[in-house]
Design a protein around this motif. Structure first.
Motif, PDB file in Angstrom:
ATOM      1  N   LYS A 146      96.787  33.635  84.934  1.00 42.91           N
ATOM      2  CA  LYS A 146      96.961  32.496  85.844  1.00 42.91           C
ATOM      3  C   LYS A 146      97.678  31.361  85.125  1.00 42.91           C
ATOM      4  N   TYR A 147      98.562  30.687  85.883  1.00 47.53           N
ATOM      5  CA  TYR A 147      99.336  29.590  85.308  1.00 47.53           C
ATOM      6  C   TYR A 147      99.084  28.293  86.078  1.00 47.53           C
ATOM      7  N   PHE A 148      99.162  27.194  85.351  1.00 45.93           N
ATOM      8  CA  PHE A 148      98.878  25.884  85.898  1.00 45.93           C
ATOM      9  C   PHE A 148      99.986  24.913  85.474  1.00 45.93           C
ATOM     10  N   THR A 173     107.044  32.925  81.934  1.00 46.02           N
ATOM     11  CA  THR A 173     108.147  32.741  80.986  1.00 46.02           C
ATOM     12  C   THR A 173     107.987  31.452  80.177  1.00 46.02           C
ATOM     13  N   SER A 174     106.985  30.659  80.501  1.00 49.11           N
ATOM     14  CA  SER A 174     106.789  29.384  79.805  1.00 49.11           C
ATOM     15  C   SER A 174     106.351  29.620  78.362  1.00 49.11           C
ATOM     16  N   ASP A 218     109.640  25.179  77.810  1.00 49.04           N
ATOM     17  CA  ASP A 218     110.797  26.061  77.960  1.00 49.04           C
ATOM     18  C   ASP A 218     111.579  26.248  76.657  1.00 49.04           C
ATOM     19  N   ILE A 219     110.926  26.029  75.516  1.00 49.04           N
ATOM     20  CA  ILE A 219     111.588  26.208  74.224  1.00 49.04           C
ATOM     21  C   ILE A 219     110.966  27.408  73.517  1.00 49.04           C
ATOM     22  N   SER A 256     103.943  32.163  74.639  1.00 52.79           N
ATOM     23  CA  SER A 256     103.411  32.202  76.002  1.00 52.79           C
ATOM     24  C   SER A 256     101.963  32.679  75.940  1.00 52.79           C
ATOM     25  N   PRO A 257     101.188  32.461  76.994  1.00 54.54           N
ATOM     26  CA  PRO A 257      99.819  33.013  77.021  1.00 54.54           C
ATOM     27  C   PRO A 257      99.790  34.528  76.826  1.00 54.54           C
TER      28      PRO A 257
END
Length: 328
Positions: free
Chosen positions: A35-37, A43-44, A200-201, A221-222
């Protein structure tokens, strides 16, 4: 799975841990939850702060497995034969690689950490070597958030003949399907502050000499973080390939030192959370964490933006996440 329980968990995250960018839960190597928040997605990539130290621990293990480093008990200065020890300075000559790995090396600073001088220095390894030693006691736990682990980066470069990022890419990141694109070099304080809040790096911070940081500065990323946790859960094995030896994994997870003030055990740049359950964690500022519990065969990774005074991610995992997923 009871969706109401999951909704309550996500409500808690949004209300009390609202700096979290993403979370992944694995059980028996399978993804149970992702899950993303905060407008992030799979891709973060976020700066994971001191989680970087635990990645460096793996790299040190690989370097030892491959014979680049002979022993954890080697003296630090063995790797820096050209380093000139200041007159009267004896302690630094007895500091070992194990002292660096277990946070039991003394430094010439206490509460007033010279961060500004460190960040503006051209050579972070030499800057840190100059602070190593002093009147402190070798063998006594002294957690060094930033200034200290860079010496390990210097040792990796000296022993392997590769940059830390190149060595990591070849021997750890690529086999696990993790991409860390390039060095990140700051030219201003503003660039560093922006990096800390970016998602985004893809990269690893390096000084102006191209030496990657040892204690912070990596973006993951996670999912990347979960892979690292699963690698340890698998005792160093990934897709039939032994990435790092079982011996190193086991040694990393033993208590070698202890932060008495915080009542926390420390292995080789990994925190020992529960010795009976073989539960360990890589932890970074802002609540970034890679947690694995070998007994329960569960891995939890959390990537988060840095905020002051955030709530404890380990408490969130132990009290609210693990109970939901451990029997699934």
């Amino acid at each position: 799975m009871n969706q109401e329980i999951v909704k309550e968990l996500e409500k808690k995250i949004n209300n009390e841990h609202n700096n979290i960018a993403g979370m992944v839960v694995l059980k028996d190597g399978k993804t149970l939850y992702e899950k993303y928040f905060n407008d992030c997605n799979n891709t973060s990539r976020l700066h994971v702060y001191s989680v970087t130290k635990s990645i460096v621990s793996i790299l040190m293990g690989i370097a030892m497995d491959k014979g680049y480093i002979k022993s954890i008990n080697q003296k630090v200065l063995d790797f820096f034969p050209d380093y000139i020890v200041k007159r009267g300075e004896k302690t630094i000559q007895n500091v070992t690689l194990k002292n660096l790995m277990t946070m039991t090396a003394p430094y010439k600073y206490n509460s007033s950490v010279p961060y500004i001088k460190y960040f503006t220095s051209d050579d972070w390894v030499k800057f840190t070597l100059d602070l190593l030693g002093g009147k402190g006691e070798i063998g006594k736990f002294k957690y060094t958030p930033l200034i200290g682990p860079d010496i390990l980066s210097g040792i990796l470069i000296k022993s392997t003949g590769q940059s830390v990022l190149d060595f990591a890419t070849e021997n750890l990141f690529s086999p696990l399907g993790i991409t860390v694109e390039d060095n990140v070099v700051f030219h201003s304080k503003e660039e560093q502050l922006a990096f800390n809040q970016a998602n985004d790096i893809s990269g690893w911070v390096a000084d102006s000499n191209g030496v990657n940081t040892g204690g912070w500065g990596l973006t993951l990323s996670p999912l990347d973080m979960a892979k690292i946790g699963q690698l340890y859960q698998n005792r160093g094995m990934w897709n039939g390939r032994q990435i790092v030896s079982v011996a190193w994994i086991d040694e990393s997870m033993k208590e070698h030192s202890r932060w008495e003030e915080m009542n926390l055990s420390y292995g080789y740049l990994w925190w020992i959370i529960d010795d009976d359950e073989h539960a360990c964690a890589a932890m970074g500022d802002g609540g970034n964490v890679i947690y694995f519990n070998a007994k329960k065969k569960i891995v939890v990774s959390i990537a988060a933006f840095f905020r002051q005074d955030v709530k404890d991610s380990l408490e969130l995992i132990k009290e609210h996440i693990e109970p939901i997923f451990e029997n699934r």
